[in-house]
Write an enzyme that holds these catalytic residues in place. Structure first.
Site, PDB file in Angstrom:
ATOM      1  N   ASP A  15      12.091  35.481 -37.579  1.00 13.38           N
ATOM      2  CA  ASP A  15      12.291  34.089 -37.147  1.00 13.38           C
ATOM      3  C   ASP A  15      13.400  34.021 -36.098  1.00 13.38           C
ATOM      4  O   ASP A  15      13.354  33.218 -35.164  1.00 13.38           O
ATOM      5  CB  ASP A  15      12.675  33.221 -38.359  1.00 13.38           C
ATOM      6  CG  ASP A  15      12.218  31.769 -38.224  1.00 13.38           C
ATOM      7  OD1 ASP A  15      11.748  31.395 -37.144  1.00 13.38           O
ATOM      8  OD2 ASP A  15      12.356  31.016 -39.199  1.00 13.38           O
ATOM      9  N   HIS A 217      16.271  25.276 -41.225  1.00 18.29           N
ATOM     10  CA  HIS A 217      16.776  25.470 -39.855  1.00 18.29           C
ATOM     11  C   HIS A 217      17.955  24.509 -39.684  1.00 18.29           C
ATOM     12  O   HIS A 217      18.042  23.465 -40.344  1.00 18.29           O
ATOM     13  CB  HIS A 217      15.666  25.218 -38.832  1.00 18.29           C
ATOM     14  CG  HIS A 217      14.711  26.376 -38.730  1.00 18.29           C
ATOM     15  ND1 HIS A 217      14.769  27.292 -37.707  1.00 18.29           N
ATOM     16  CD2 HIS A 217      13.708  26.791 -39.540  1.00 18.29           C
ATOM     17  CE1 HIS A 217      13.829  28.216 -37.891  1.00 18.29           C
ATOM     18  NE2 HIS A 217      13.173  27.925 -38.999  1.00 18.29           N
ATOM     19  N   CYS A 248      11.203  28.260 -33.640  1.00 19.40           N
ATOM     20  CA  CYS A 248       9.770  28.536 -33.616  1.00 19.40           C
ATOM     21  C   CYS A 248       9.220  28.174 -32.248  1.00 19.40           C
ATOM     22  O   CYS A 248       9.411  27.049 -31.784  1.00 19.40           O
ATOM     23  CB  CYS A 248       9.061  27.746 -34.711  1.00 19.40           C
ATOM     24  SG  CYS A 248       7.279  27.912 -34.655  1.00 19.40           S
TER      25      CYS A 248
HETATM   26  P1  HMG Z   1      -6.762  32.390 -32.511  1.00 13.28           P
HETATM   27  O1  HMG Z   1      -6.812  32.557 -31.059  1.00 13.28           O
HETATM   28  O2  HMG Z   1      -7.080  31.041 -33.081  1.00 13.28           O
HETATM   29  O3  HMG Z   1      -7.686  33.477 -33.239  1.00 13.28           O
HETATM   30  O4  HMG Z   1      -5.329  32.847 -32.992  1.00 13.28           O
HETATM   31  P2  HMG Z   1      -9.243  33.753 -33.073  1.00 13.28           P
HETATM   32  O5  HMG Z   1      -9.709  34.118 -34.448  1.00 13.28           O
HETATM   33  O6  HMG Z   1      -9.902  32.627 -32.345  1.00 13.28           O
HETATM   34  O7  HMG Z   1      -9.304  35.073 -32.151  1.00 13.28           O
HETATM   35  C1  HMG Z   1      -9.050  35.058 -30.736  1.00 13.28           C
HETATM   36  C2  HMG Z   1      -8.563  36.434 -30.300  1.00 13.28           C
HETATM   37  O8  HMG Z   1      -7.308  36.709 -30.901  1.00 13.28           O
HETATM   38  C3  HMG Z   1      -9.494  37.577 -30.715  1.00 13.28           C
HETATM   39  O9  HMG Z   1      -9.377  38.594 -29.735  1.00 13.28           O
HETATM   40  C4  HMG Z   1      -8.869  38.072 -31.984  1.00 13.28           C
HETATM   41  O10 HMG Z   1      -9.158  39.424 -32.273  1.00 13.28           O
HETATM   42  C5  HMG Z   1      -7.392  37.906 -31.656  1.00 13.28           C
HETATM   43  P3  HMG Z   1     -10.541  38.805 -28.628  1.00 13.28           P
HETATM   44  O11 HMG Z   1     -11.786  39.029 -29.421  1.00 13.28           O
HETATM   45  O12 HMG Z   1     -10.584  37.518 -27.838  1.00 13.28           O
HETATM   46  O13 HMG Z   1     -10.046  40.000 -27.864  1.00 13.28           O
HETATM   47  N1  HMG Z   1      -6.599  37.733 -32.887  1.00 13.28           N
HETATM   48  C6  HMG Z   1      -5.539  38.482 -33.207  1.00 13.28           C
HETATM   49  N2  HMG Z   1      -4.918  39.516 -32.577  1.00 13.28           N
HETATM   50  C7  HMG Z   1      -3.846  40.067 -33.194  1.00 13.28           C
HETATM   51  N3  HMG Z   1      -3.395  39.646 -34.409  1.00 13.28           N
HETATM   52  C8  HMG Z   1      -3.980  38.619 -35.055  1.00 13.28           C
HETATM   53  C9  HMG Z   1      -5.103  37.998 -34.446  1.00 13.28           C
HETATM   54  N4  HMG Z   1      -5.892  36.982 -34.808  1.00 13.28           N
HETATM   55  C10 HMG Z   1      -6.811  36.836 -33.857  1.00 13.28           C
HETATM   56  N5  HMG Z   1      -3.520  38.223 -36.248  1.00 13.28           N
HETATM   57  C11 HMG Z   1      -3.434  33.091 -34.456  1.00 13.28           C
HETATM   58  C12 HMG Z   1      -4.856  32.534 -34.292  1.00 13.28           C
HETATM   59  C13 HMG Z   1      -2.870  32.526 -35.717  1.00 13.28           C
HETATM   60  C14 HMG Z   1      -3.518  34.601 -34.559  1.00 13.28           C
HETATM   61  C15 HMG Z   1      -2.586  32.689 -33.210  1.00 13.28           C
HETATM   62  O14 HMG Z   1      -2.609  31.288 -33.069  1.00 13.28           O
HETATM   63  C16 HMG Z   1      -1.147  33.163 -33.296  1.00 13.28           C
HETATM   64  O15 HMG Z   1      -0.869  34.344 -33.124  1.00 13.28           O
HETATM   65  N6  HMG Z   1      -0.188  32.245 -33.531  1.00 13.28           N
HETATM   66  C17 HMG Z   1       1.213  32.551 -33.567  1.00 13.28           C
HETATM   67  C18 HMG Z   1       1.799  31.926 -34.794  1.00 13.28           C
HETATM   68  C19 HMG Z   1       3.277  32.279 -34.936  1.00 13.28           C
HETATM   69  O16 HMG Z   1       3.653  33.429 -34.912  1.00 13.28           O
HETATM   70  N7  HMG Z   1       4.133  31.240 -35.096  1.00 13.28           N
HETATM   71  C20 HMG Z   1       5.535  31.425 -35.303  1.00 13.28           C
HETATM   72  C21 HMG Z   1       5.840  31.854 -36.689  1.00 13.28           C
HETATM   73  S1  HMG Z   1       5.683  30.548 -37.902  1.00 13.28           S
HETATM   74  C22 HMG Z   1       7.294  29.926 -38.075  1.00 13.28           C
HETATM   75  O17 HMG Z   1       8.159  30.272 -37.305  1.00 13.28           O
HETATM   76  C23 HMG Z   1       7.592  29.015 -39.221  1.00 13.28           C
HETATM   77  C24 HMG Z   1       8.341  29.704 -40.370  1.00 13.28           C
HETATM   78  O18 HMG Z   1       9.539  30.304 -39.925  1.00 13.28           O
HETATM   79  C25 HMG Z   1       8.664  28.702 -41.480  1.00 13.28           C
HETATM   80  C26 HMG Z   1       9.378  27.435 -40.971  1.00 13.28           C
HETATM   81  O19 HMG Z   1      10.371  27.529 -40.252  1.00 13.28           O
HETATM   82  O20 HMG Z   1       8.901  26.367 -41.363  1.00 13.28           O
HETATM   83  C27 HMG Z   1       7.483  30.812 -41.009  1.00 13.28           C
HETATM   84 MG    MG Z   2      11.423  29.254 -39.614  1.00 12.90          MG
END
Ligand code: HMG
Ligand code: MG
Length: 321
Positions: A15, A217, A248
């Site tokens: 994070d 946060h 984030c």
């Molecule tokens: P998407 O584009 O909706 O996925 O991504 P898709 O199923 O439509 O697939 C599209 C393409 O992405 C495909 O590749 C998949 O293989 C690839 P292509 O066939 O076009 O070559 N793909 C992936 N590649 C690598 N790893 C994967 C993956 N999934 C699909 N896992 C997804 C959906 C969720 C993956 C995307 O939107 C994403 O990566 N989001 C980032 C989310 C993130 O990291 N957010 C920050 C962290 S959360 C946070 O900070 C909150 C927290 O701290 C708690 C709080 O504070 O409240 C936890």
């Molecule tokens: Mg967080």
């Protein structure tokens, strides 16, 4: 009398670094991880199996697991955690050898869609399938569930407590081992913590309080006050980030997590046992921040670390005069 143990769940390497505008080299991350582990951190979130093009700072997560395997990252008895957003992420995590994964969704649809491209309902269905697959594989994998925007949403504003509670219920039904309740954009105040955490604790049952964690946060300076309220209510796991790094990329305005140094100072002062050596932690955070912040010229968020560095520089100048 023996001190009560408290779990400080370190999210800095994930994070903390995911939002950094400039790439942090893998070697710097490894030094950061080894420093945190040597300081006594026993739960460490070190990466995310998300799309590398969406969160470039987490693109080296698979490589980090290889460095654990090779012994370059000295995990010892600590648990290494990583975010998994979907089945593709699970596949990558299992291939990397991850034993502890964190699924993540939100209390609000707008944020869930922005963050993981799914509605809350769809994400819970995906998670139930993922947990069921893990359980039926017989693999010993510990699953955490994150409920983001539990108090406020960057797109929908103040959140009705019924929303995060419904997600918590869904995650418990899915069979996750623990749930972290997130104030993603740092808007909550202690009275709101009551409204979500009290019923959540009733839901998991008093003796299972270890199933719940708080993830605050510090955008508006309320993270420590909210943590104290959660502690008073019986929560015994809190997430924090070394140096107070964080934010984030999909939550406009989100800033750093509660700083681990500030949390450890509070907990140890209150008579809890965290197992974390504050001096070593400060040295580790300072070493990383000197590299990361040197490029972006930002102030240090952790109040304890600020005072540690100020007194270290006073001692240094006295010794040399
Ligand atoms: P998407 O584009 O909706 O996925 O991504 P898709 O199923 O439509 O697939 C599209 C393409 O992405 C495909 O590749 C998949 O293989 C690839 P292509 O066939 O076009 O070559 N793909 C992936 N590649 C690598 N790893 C994967 C993956 N999934 C699909 N896992 C997804 C959906 C969720 C993956 C995307 O939107 C994403 O990566 N989001 C980032 C989310 C993130 O990291 N957010 C920050 C962290 S959360 C946070 O900070 C909150 C927290 O701290 C708690 C709080 O504070 O409240 C936890
Ligand atoms: Mg967080």
């Amino acid at each position: 009398m023996a001190k009560e143990a408290f779990t400080v769940f370190e999210v800095g390497p994930r994070d903390g670094l995911q939002n950094e505008p400039v790439a942090v080299p893998l070697e710097d991350k490894i030094a950061f991880l080894n420093g945190l582990l040597a300081a006594g951190v026993r739960n460490i979130e070190l990466g995310a199996f998300v799309r590398p093009d969406r969160v470039p700072q987490m693109a080296d997560t698979d490589e980090i697991y290889r460095r654990i395997e090779s012994g370059e990252i000295r995990l010892g008895k600590a648990r290494a955690w990583s975010l998994v957003p979907n089945r593709k992420g699970l596949e990558r995590a299992l291939q990397a050898g991850a034993r502890n994964i964190a699924l993540f969704t939100a209390a609000t649809d707008s944020f869930a869609r922005q963050n993981i491209g799914m509605s809350v309902k769809a994400s819970l269905a995906e998670f139930s399938g993922i947990v069921a697959d893990i359980r039926s594989s017989g693999k010993s994998i510990h699953v955490r569930g994150y409920v983001s925007t539990a108090f406020g949403c960057p797109f929908e504003g103040k959140v009705n407590p019924r929303k995060p509670l419904k997600v918590i219920e869904g995650m418990l039904e899915a069979g996750v081992n623990e749930i972290s309740i997130g104030d993603t954009i740092g808007v909550a105040t202690p009275n709101q913590v009551d409204l979500v955490i009290k019923p959540a604790l009733r839901m998991v049952g008093k003796r299972s309080a270890q199933k719940l964690a708080g993830h605050f946060h510090d955008t508006r300076g309320t993270a420590l006050a909210n943590s104290l309220r959660a502690i008073e209510l019986g929560v015994r796991t809190l997430d924090s980030s070394a140096g107070g790094l964080g934010g984030c990329p999909f939550a406009p305005g989100a800033s750093g997590n509660l700083a681990t140094e500030d949390l450890v100072y509070l907990l140890e002062g209150m008579g809890f046992r965290t197992g974390i050596h504050l001096h070593k932690l400060c040295e580790t955070s300072a070493a990383l921040l000197s590299k990361v912040f040197a490029r972006t010229n930002r102030p240090i968020a952790s109040r304890y670390l600020q005072s540690y560095l100020a007194s270290a520089s006073r001692t240094h100048s006295c010794a040399s005069c």
